[in-house]
Motif scaffolding. Structure first.
Motif, PDB file in Angstrom:
ATOM      1  N   ALA A 334       0.835  -1.209   0.000  1.00 34.78           N
ATOM      2  CA  ALA A 334       0.000   0.000   0.000  1.00 34.78           C
ATOM      3  C   ALA A 334       0.867   1.255   0.000  1.00 34.78           C
ATOM      4  O   ALA A 334       0.562   2.238  -0.689  1.00 34.78           O
ATOM      5  N   GLY A 335       1.959   1.223   0.759  1.00 33.00           N
ATOM      6  CA  GLY A 335       2.853   2.373   0.772  1.00 33.00           C
ATOM      7  C   GLY A 335       3.520   2.612  -0.559  1.00 33.00           C
ATOM      8  O   GLY A 335       3.636   3.756  -1.024  1.00 33.00           O
ATOM      9  N   LEU A 336       3.957   1.522  -1.213  1.00 33.14           N
ATOM     10  CA  LEU A 336       4.585   1.660  -2.525  1.00 33.14           C
ATOM     11  C   LEU A 336       3.587   2.165  -3.560  1.00 33.14           C
ATOM     12  O   LEU A 336       3.908   3.037  -4.373  1.00 33.14           O
ATOM     13  N   ALA A 337       2.375   1.619  -3.533  1.00 33.44           N
ATOM     14  CA  ALA A 337       1.350   2.061  -4.482  1.00 33.44           C
ATOM     15  C   ALA A 337       1.004   3.538  -4.280  1.00 33.44           C
ATOM     16  O   ALA A 337       0.710   4.257  -5.246  1.00 33.44           O
ATOM     17  N   ARG A 338       1.041   3.985  -3.056  1.00 38.23           N
ATOM     18  CA  ARG A 338       0.737   5.389  -2.765  1.00 38.23           C
ATOM     19  C   ARG A 338       1.858   6.307  -3.218  1.00 38.23           C
ATOM     20  O   ARG A 338       1.625   7.412  -3.731  1.00 38.23           O
TER      21      ARG A 338
END
Length: 499
Positions: A334-338
């Motif tokens: 989720a952090g990478l996608a954000r």
């Protein structure tokens, strides 16, 4: 009679059919690519490392009859009973090569990658799910335990599946069969490894939060399902508790520094731990319930283990909390996608991470990586014996936890070459134990054998110094050492009868 449809109906139906096919393809691709990527990575040199001590125990126990296995579990290793039974069936069909024995773990880690992607989509979105699944594939500890013939990878998959089934149950809490599925999965988690039931702490935190927000009796449904699942493993709890001090006596009680050092160990790479935790922190603005679930599943179990390890028995081993890694990767995805603005940026980031952890991935596949710090070269010992073997030769293996020299050498000896163990009165399988019963009077067990192979740990110039005193005395009285072969972690010696 043929039903006719108008062109207008065809025009309306076709786009809907096409849309459903695209959604199905996207859904399959979401879990398939992380699973296949993980399988490809973990299968690379899966037969490279020699079997470690725990794997040799798996090989020995799983090759026994079911009756012998169940009898042994009353004395030791009850917590691994389900895994041994599963491996007994698997090895009956697929054999006991390194690849065959390790493949269930590889498949389990691949299945976990698919579940990480699906959980990431449910909690965040499809992009986050794909990132999490691919990140999971790159983590060195995933390869390490996907290539080990022990239960850890299956525990990881079962605990992650339990999280996924909980989310499905929360989507429709009045559908009782979803809670039944969750309860059954909790049983499997406990049967594979009791400590993994600490995942329920994270599950409870999410359900309590949802109950406050939505109500609807979801909390009592969860408690009923979780308690029913936990009740299903009570026999294993009783046996496992009684055997814990014997099996874990060597695990030290952790201090505060041990808790701080836990996370690099969990990922078997300080660099990878830093990257994953940093990416996970970048997801802090996402949905509160999603963050709560992932954070509690990732962090609470290690703290519970640390706190529980200050009594008579210490349980503080990073392998026992391996099931928390998927929660970290869901958050990191989720952090990478954000943070990433495009799939190209995501691809570059994953490629860079893959290159950074490449040295750790290579280390995971080292020949003695599964037997650190002993680095016992069982294969070389077996080749040495085979090279100079004469019909009628027998053996003496110095055995005792954590050494499994007898099982290690026997495993790598060519099929059909079996050396009778001179001082063994009752083999381990007949003794319903991991260890055999030795002759009370070693000299009486010698039958005038002309040549005896002795395999001992370490590289002492006189290998008989490592043999139990009573056995060494009997051997020195009747035999002389005609040759020794110091190898990595052990020594092979040939004794010949005095003339």
């Amino acid at each position: 009679m043929t039903t006719l449809t108008s062109p207008v109906q065809d025009a309306e139906t076709q786009p809907e059919t096409t849309r459903r096919k695209r959604l199905l393809a996207a859904s399959v691709g979401l879990w398939m690519w992380p699973a296949l990527t993980t399988l490809a990575i973990v299968s690379l040199r899966i037969d490279g490392p020699q079997l470690g001590t725990d794997e040799l125990v798996t090989s020995d126990v799983a090759r026994r009859s079911l009756g012998q296995t169940l009898a042994m579990l009353h004395n030791v290793d009850a917590v691994h009973s389900t895994y041994y039974v599963l491996m007994h069936g698997w090895m009956t069909v697929f054999g006991d090569s390194e690849t065959a024995m390790r493949m269930p773990s590889a498949l389990a880690m691949s299945g976990t990658a698919a579940l990480v992607a699906l959980i990431g989509r449910r909690l965040f979105d499809a992009r986050a799910g794909m990132c999490g699944g691919l990140l999971f594939a790159l983590i060195p500890v995933v390869s390490r335990f996907a290539q080990e013939a022990r239960s850890y990878a299956l525990v990881v998959m079962a605990a992650t599946l339990a999280t996924f089934l909980l989310l499905r149950a929360l989507d429709a809490p009045r559908r009782w069969w979803r809670w039944v599925g969750y309860a059954l999965c909790v049983v499997v988690v406990g049967l594979l490894h009791l400590i993994a039931l600490t995942v329920l702490a994270g599950h409870f935190a999410l359900v309590a939060y949802r109950a406050r927000q939505e109500g609807g009796g979801v909390l009592w449904r969860f408690c009923l399902a979780a308690l029913a699942g936990a009740a299903g493993v009570i026999p294993v709890v009783v046996l496992g508790t009684s055997q814990a001090s014997r099996q874990l006596f060597w695990v030290p009680e952790p201090d505060l520094w041990g808790l701080a050092d836990f996370w690099p160990q969990l990922f078997v790479s300080g660099l990878c731990a830093g990257v994953v935790i940093t990416l996970a922190a970048m997801a802090w603005k996402e949905r509160r319930d999603a963050l709560l679930l992932c954070f509690t599943v990732a962090v609470l179990p290690p703290f519970v283990l640390w706190a529980a390890s200050h009594g008579d028995v210490s349980y503080f081993r990073f392998q026992y909390a391996l099931f928390t890694v998927p929660a970290w990767t869901v958050l990191a995805g989720a952090g990478l996608a954000r943070a990433a603005r495009s799939w190209r940026t995501i691809a570059v980031a994953l490629t860079v991470l893959g290159l950074l952890v490449l040295p750790d991935q290579r280390r995971m596949r080292g020949e003695f990586e599964h037997d650190v710090p002993h680095n016992a070269d069982y294969q070389a010992a077996a080749r040495t014996i085979e090279k100079y073997y004469h019909p009628g030769d027998v053996a003496v293996y110095v055995k005792g936890a954590p050494w499994m020299l007898d099982q290690g050498v026997r495993y790598y000896l060519r099929p059909g070459l079996k050396l009778r163990e001179v001082f063994v009165a009752t083999p381990a399988a007949e003794n319903n134990e991991l260890f055999p019963v030795y002759c009370a009077a070693p000299v009486a067990c010698l039958r005038g054998e002309n040549r005896i192979w002795v395999v001992v740990p370490g590289n002492d110039p006189d290998p008989l110094n490592a043999v139990p005193a009573s056995q060494a005395k009997a051997l020195r009285a009747q035999y002389t050492t005609s040759g020794t072969a110091p190898l990595s972690g052990l020594t092979v010696a040939l004794l010949e009868r005095k003339r």
